[in-house]
Design a protein around this motif. Structure first.
Motif, mmCIF file in Angstrom:
data_model
loop_
_atom_site.group_PDB
_atom_site.id
_atom_site.type_symbol
_atom_site.label_atom_id
_atom_site.label_comp_id
_atom_site.label_asym_id
_atom_site.label_seq_id
_atom_site.Cartn_x
_atom_site.Cartn_y
_atom_site.Cartn_z
ATOM 1 N N ASN A 96 -8.233 -0.539 21.328
ATOM 2 C CA ASN A 96 -6.942 -0.652 21.113
ATOM 3 C C ASN A 96 -6.624 -1.467 19.742
ATOM 4 N N SER A 97 -6.161 -1.346 18.580
ATOM 5 C CA SER A 97 -6.555 -1.937 17.601
ATOM 6 C C SER A 97 -7.329 -1.623 16.722
ATOM 7 N N LEU A 98 -8.027 -0.676 16.944
ATOM 8 C CA LEU A 98 -9.131 0.129 16.407
ATOM 9 C C LEU A 98 -9.429 -0.287 14.758
ATOM 10 N N LYS A 99 -10.716 -0.011 14.462
ATOM 11 C CA LYS A 99 -10.151 -1.125 12.739
ATOM 12 C C LYS A 99 -11.468 0.088 12.016
ATOM 13 N N PRO A 100 -11.631 0.018 10.199
ATOM 14 C CA PRO A 100 -12.263 1.314 9.719
ATOM 15 C C PRO A 100 -14.399 0.589 11.170
ATOM 16 N N GLU A 101 -14.690 -0.466 10.661
ATOM 17 C CA GLU A 101 -15.904 -1.183 11.089
ATOM 18 C C GLU A 101 -15.578 -0.874 12.261
ATOM 19 N N VAL A 138 -9.215 8.909 14.230
ATOM 20 C CA VAL A 138 -7.805 7.903 14.999
ATOM 21 C C VAL A 138 -7.964 7.244 12.826
ATOM 22 N N GLN A 139 -6.628 7.277 13.022
ATOM 23 C CA GLN A 139 -5.781 5.883 12.144
ATOM 24 C C GLN A 139 -6.052 4.311 12.709
ATOM 25 N N ALA A 140 -6.435 4.007 11.140
ATOM 26 C CA ALA A 140 -6.765 1.823 11.864
ATOM 27 C C ALA A 140 -5.459 1.928 12.486
ATOM 28 N N GLY A 141 -5.530 0.452 13.239
ATOM 29 C CA GLY A 141 -4.605 0.560 14.253
ATOM 30 C C GLY A 141 -4.429 1.680 15.636
ATOM 31 N N THR A 145 -20.633 10.207 21.670
ATOM 32 C CA THR A 145 -19.683 10.701 20.838
ATOM 33 C C THR A 145 -19.120 9.944 19.755
ATOM 34 N N GLN A 146 -18.683 10.836 18.157
ATOM 35 C CA GLN A 146 -18.283 10.425 17.164
ATOM 36 C C GLN A 146 -16.759 9.421 17.372
ATOM 37 N N VAL A 147 -16.478 8.230 16.999
ATOM 38 C CA VAL A 147 -15.495 8.226 16.767
ATOM 39 C C VAL A 147 -15.372 7.936 15.007
ATOM 40 N N THR A 148 -14.650 7.864 14.849
ATOM 41 C CA THR A 148 -14.119 7.736 13.673
ATOM 42 C C THR A 148 -12.796 7.194 13.144
ATOM 43 N N VAL A 149 -12.289 6.423 12.832
ATOM 44 C CA VAL A 149 -11.432 5.276 12.456
ATOM 45 C C VAL A 149 -11.084 5.169 10.715
ATOM 46 N N SER A 150 -10.116 5.632 10.073
ATOM 47 C CA SER A 150 -9.499 6.288 9.434
ATOM 48 C C SER A 150 -8.817 4.753 8.509
#
Length: 125
Positions: A84-89, A12-15, A119-124
């Protein structure tokens, strides 16, 4: 035997937002706790959030408080982590863990009796 099945990770993209699910089966009583932990490459596993199934009390790490929401659906034996409001970190492998009693030290890995697969979560960015 207790089994925990985590799902819902992705890219998912940041935010953006993701919702993780943890299906729990095999607990003999309803008085259990489910926690979410995450582990990024080269870092220690850290607690993110947890919930006591009996009274719905919740805990959040400072790093996610206000952005993540943990909830449970007893009819489906499922605990959700709305992110929500996911960040790369926030990028990490996320694990759900179960304890056969209410949790009192939610960030201690040793407090939990059972672990699901990650489960892998990746924030770009």
């Amino acid at each position: 035997d207790v089994q925990l099945q985590a799902s819902g990770g992705g890219l998912v993209q940041a935010g953006g937002s993701l919702r993780l699910s943890c299906v729990a089966s095999g607990f003999a009583y309803d008085d259990y706790a489910i926690g979410w932990f995450r582990q990024a490459p080269g870092k220690e596993r850290e607690g993110v959030s947890s919930i006591n199934n009996s009274d719905g009390s919740t805990y959040y790490a400072d790093s996610v408080n206000g952005r993540f929401i943990i909830s449970n659906d007893n009819a489906k034996n499922t605990v959700y982590l709305q992110m929500n409001s996911l960040k790369p970190e926030d990028t990490a492998i996320y694990y759900c863990a179960g304890r056969v009693a209410p949790i009192v030290r939610p960030w201690q890995v040793y407090e939990y009796d059972y672990w699901g697969q990650g489960t892998q979560v990746t924030v770009s960015s």
